[in-house]
Design a protein around this motif. Structure first.
Motif, mmCIF file in Angstrom:
data_model
loop_
_atom_site.group_PDB
_atom_site.id
_atom_site.type_symbol
_atom_site.label_atom_id
_atom_site.label_comp_id
_atom_site.label_asym_id
_atom_site.label_seq_id
_atom_site.Cartn_x
_atom_site.Cartn_y
_atom_site.Cartn_z
ATOM 1 N N ASP A 219 15.259 -50.764 -1.610
ATOM 2 C CA ASP A 219 16.951 -50.346 -1.692
ATOM 3 C C ASP A 219 17.371 -50.904 -0.288
ATOM 4 O OD1 ASP A 219 19.280 -50.698 -1.511
ATOM 5 O OD2 ASP A 219 19.419 -48.221 -1.627
ATOM 6 N N HIS A 220 18.564 -51.879 0.641
ATOM 7 C CA HIS A 220 18.265 -51.392 1.545
ATOM 8 C C HIS A 220 19.808 -51.225 2.460
ATOM 9 C CE1 HIS A 220 15.646 -54.785 0.427
ATOM 10 N NE2 HIS A 220 15.347 -55.132 1.585
ATOM 11 N N LYS A 221 19.782 -49.996 2.945
ATOM 12 C CA LYS A 221 21.100 -49.402 2.915
ATOM 13 C C LYS A 221 21.545 -49.330 3.760
ATOM 14 C CE LYS A 221 20.628 -45.528 -0.178
ATOM 15 N NZ LYS A 221 21.876 -46.291 -1.195
ATOM 16 N N ARG A 222 21.051 -50.078 5.229
ATOM 17 C CA ARG A 222 21.645 -50.154 6.520
ATOM 18 C C ARG A 222 22.781 -51.893 6.092
ATOM 19 N NH1 ARG A 222 20.337 -47.200 11.050
ATOM 20 N NH2 ARG A 222 19.607 -45.247 10.446
ATOM 21 N N GLU B 19 19.463 -52.535 11.373
ATOM 22 C CA GLU B 19 20.600 -52.139 11.952
ATOM 23 C C GLU B 19 21.587 -51.729 11.009
ATOM 24 O OE1 GLU B 19 19.523 -51.052 14.550
ATOM 25 O OE2 GLU B 19 17.562 -51.838 14.823
ATOM 26 N N GLY B 20 22.369 -50.421 11.931
ATOM 27 C CA GLY B 20 24.118 -50.307 11.395
ATOM 28 C C GLY B 20 24.271 -49.362 10.418
ATOM 29 N N LEU B 21 25.471 -48.855 9.927
ATOM 30 C CA LEU B 21 25.627 -47.886 9.622
ATOM 31 C C LEU B 21 24.237 -47.855 7.780
ATOM 32 C CD1 LEU B 21 29.886 -47.836 10.519
ATOM 33 C CD2 LEU B 21 27.696 -46.022 11.303
ATOM 34 N N ASN B 22 24.806 -46.173 7.621
ATOM 35 C CA ASN B 22 23.799 -46.200 6.371
ATOM 36 C C ASN B 22 25.494 -47.020 4.924
ATOM 37 O OD1 ASN B 22 21.342 -45.706 5.831
ATOM 38 N ND2 ASN B 22 21.782 -43.312 5.437
ATOM 39 N N THR B 23 24.863 -47.667 4.254
ATOM 40 C CA THR B 23 26.424 -47.603 2.707
ATOM 41 C C THR B 23 25.337 -47.415 1.858
ATOM 42 O OG1 THR B 23 24.712 -50.025 2.234
ATOM 43 C CG2 THR B 23 26.105 -49.982 4.079
ATOM 44 N N GLY B 24 25.892 -48.206 0.559
ATOM 45 C CA GLY B 24 26.049 -47.805 -0.844
ATOM 46 C C GLY B 24 24.718 -48.099 -1.249
ATOM 47 N N GLY B 25 25.022 -49.267 -0.299
ATOM 48 C CA GLY B 25 23.052 -50.100 -0.570
ATOM 49 C C GLY B 25 23.562 -51.646 -0.704
ATOM 50 N N MET B 26 23.355 -52.613 0.516
ATOM 51 C CA MET B 26 22.919 -54.070 0.359
ATOM 52 C C MET B 26 22.172 -55.008 -0.457
ATOM 53 S SD MET B 26 26.454 -54.501 2.450
ATOM 54 C CE MET B 26 25.840 -55.325 2.746
ATOM 55 N N GLY B 27 21.042 -54.635 -1.176
ATOM 56 C CA GLY B 27 20.467 -54.710 -2.097
ATOM 57 C C GLY B 27 19.824 -54.661 -2.319
#
Length: 440
Positions: free
Chosen positions: A220-223, A229-237
């Motif tokens: 997963d790619h959380k940032r 970089e940047g904030l944590n998300t639910g997952g960007m890919g």
């Protein structure tokens, strides 16, 4: 079989898409669903999947609907209804449902519970402490030199983890969660883990109470931004498989984690039937579990389910019935990549109602599927209705080709403010194998 799927995100669209391919599926509902889910058709009879205007958290409403429609199996996608006890509620009323019960869902709904369980049962994890007092928490991060992860105990939409590189950052994170309550009651307690160096991967295992069947690797790619970089998300890919572990290493990692986990569940009377999703850091000292989740990852579900060759209805049935030991998981050798397109501003504030174009063109590309997450239909248009909007997924014989195909589809889709990472799968393409100590 009549099926009810609960949830509205990209994970649920992937579940609906895969379940709809089964010859066993004769009718399907999704509550509440989304614009993409409403366009799915069952392979057996071409009937449409019906979206039902019920929130995934509306347990009384979902129960009343299920008692009226009598689905043969309900499939729960998101974490919150599991934490609220939807499985226990449905079972109490004689309804078959797939997912961990409330006690088992604690592996995700309480990071304190999960951390204590790992330490008690010898599951490799980070050095950690649990706190409800800010002063004691500050003393602990000082002992760690500030390099740590500060985590809200409860569910926080995938955003309750703050990665800190200094004492000042860690103290600020403690104050935000414990004092300012930015995550509400989810932050009544926190877990602080030492910062682990290594490569992070997602593992999944399908469980039936006594047996756990390990999936291939995913990453997963959380940032929010390129370069992590940047904030944590639910997952960007995400991508699957990753090259970091060969088959023997993957099996050994699974043994180090799943064997003591299963024994611990048996010892504590935890009947886990569903997906266990450990986030794992591959360190120079071996694999270490960062956290547990009690459902399919999102967007991991999108890459796993595009590679899965089994009938998903049969697998979930075996998970519920306790017969997984008789089943062999079958996976396509192809690689799959999912790129999340998100609303401008996500994971912070974002606007809704932006018209999405290019979906038809993207969906016509070979070996490509656009999974909807935060979408809705308005006046004949498909519009944005959430932070993560689409999971654009493609699969191919080589990871680099799957990545290129996913981004080719992304380029055909437009909506105002659309943002996405341009480096999904880049780490996997840079590294062939991780030098992992698994035989200690």
């Amino acid at each position: 079989m009549k099926l009810l799927v609960i949830g509205s995100g990209g994970r649920e669209h992937a579940l609906v898409w895969k379940l709809a391919q089964s010859p066993y599926a004769t009718q399907m509902w999704c509550a509440p669903g989304n614009a993409g889910i409403a366009e799915e058709r069952l392979a057996r009879n071409r009937s449409a999947v019906e979206c039902v205007d019920l929130s995934a958290d509306d347990l009384p409403g979902l129960l009343a609907f299920a008692r009226e429609k009598k689905p043969d199996l309900t499939v729960v996608g998101p974490d919150n209804p599991l934490a609220l006890g939807i499985v226990d509620l449905f079972q109490k009323h004689g309804l078959r449902i797939w997912g961990p019960n409330q006690k088992a869902a604690q592996f995700e709904s309480s990071k304190v519970f999960a951390q204590n369980f790992m330490e008690k049962h010898g599951i490799p994890t980070a050095r950690a402490g649990t706190f409800s007092d800010a002063r004691a928490a500050r003393d602990f991060v000082a002992a760690l030199g500030g390099r740590c992860a500060v985590k809200a105990d409860g569910l926080a939409l995938g955003k309750g983890v703050l990665i800190c590189k200094s004492i000042s950052e860690a103290e600020r994170a403690i104050d935000e969660i414990l004092v300012s309550k930015v995550f509400g009651i989810a932050g009544s307690r926190i877990v602080i883990q030492e910062f682990l160096e290594g490569v992070e991967i997602s593992l999944h295992a399908l469980c039936d109470g006594t047996t756990a069947k390990l999936f291939p690797t995913a990453q997963d790619h959380k940032r929010a931004l390129d370069g992590d970089e940047g904030l944590n998300t639910g997952g960007m890919g995400t991508c699957s498989p990753t090259p970091f572990l060969d088959d023997a290493q993957l099996a050994e990692v699974g043994r180090k984690i799943l064997d003591p986990w299963l024994k611990g569940c048996a010892a504590e009377g935890i009947d886990f039937r569903g997906i266990l999703y450990p986030g794992v850091m591959l360190t120079k000292d071996g694999p270490k579990v960062i956290e547990f989740n009690a459902r399919f990852g999102d967007p991991e579900a999108q890459v796993y389910l595009t590679r899965l060759e089994n009938d998903l209805v049969e697998l979930l049935d075996a998970s519920v019935n306790g017969t997984l030991s008789r089943v062999e998981l079958k996976w396509s050798p192809m690689s799959s990549v999912c790129v999340v397109m998100a609303s401008g501003g996500y994971p912070g504030a974002y606007a809704r109602g932006k018209t999405i174009t290019g979906l038809t063109q993207a969906g016509q590309l070979p070996h490509t599927k656009v999974f909807h997450a935060g979408t809705a239909r308005s006046d004949g248009r498909i519009v944005t209705s959430g932070g993560r909007v689409l999971g654009v997924t493609a699969w191919a014989g080589e990871l680099t080709h799957a990545r290129d195909a996913a981004y080719a589809a992304v380029e055909k889709i437009q909506f105002d403010g659309a943002q996405f990472r341009r480096d999904i799968a880049a780490k996997a393409l840079r590294q062939d194998k991780f030098n992992l100590a698994v035989n200690d």
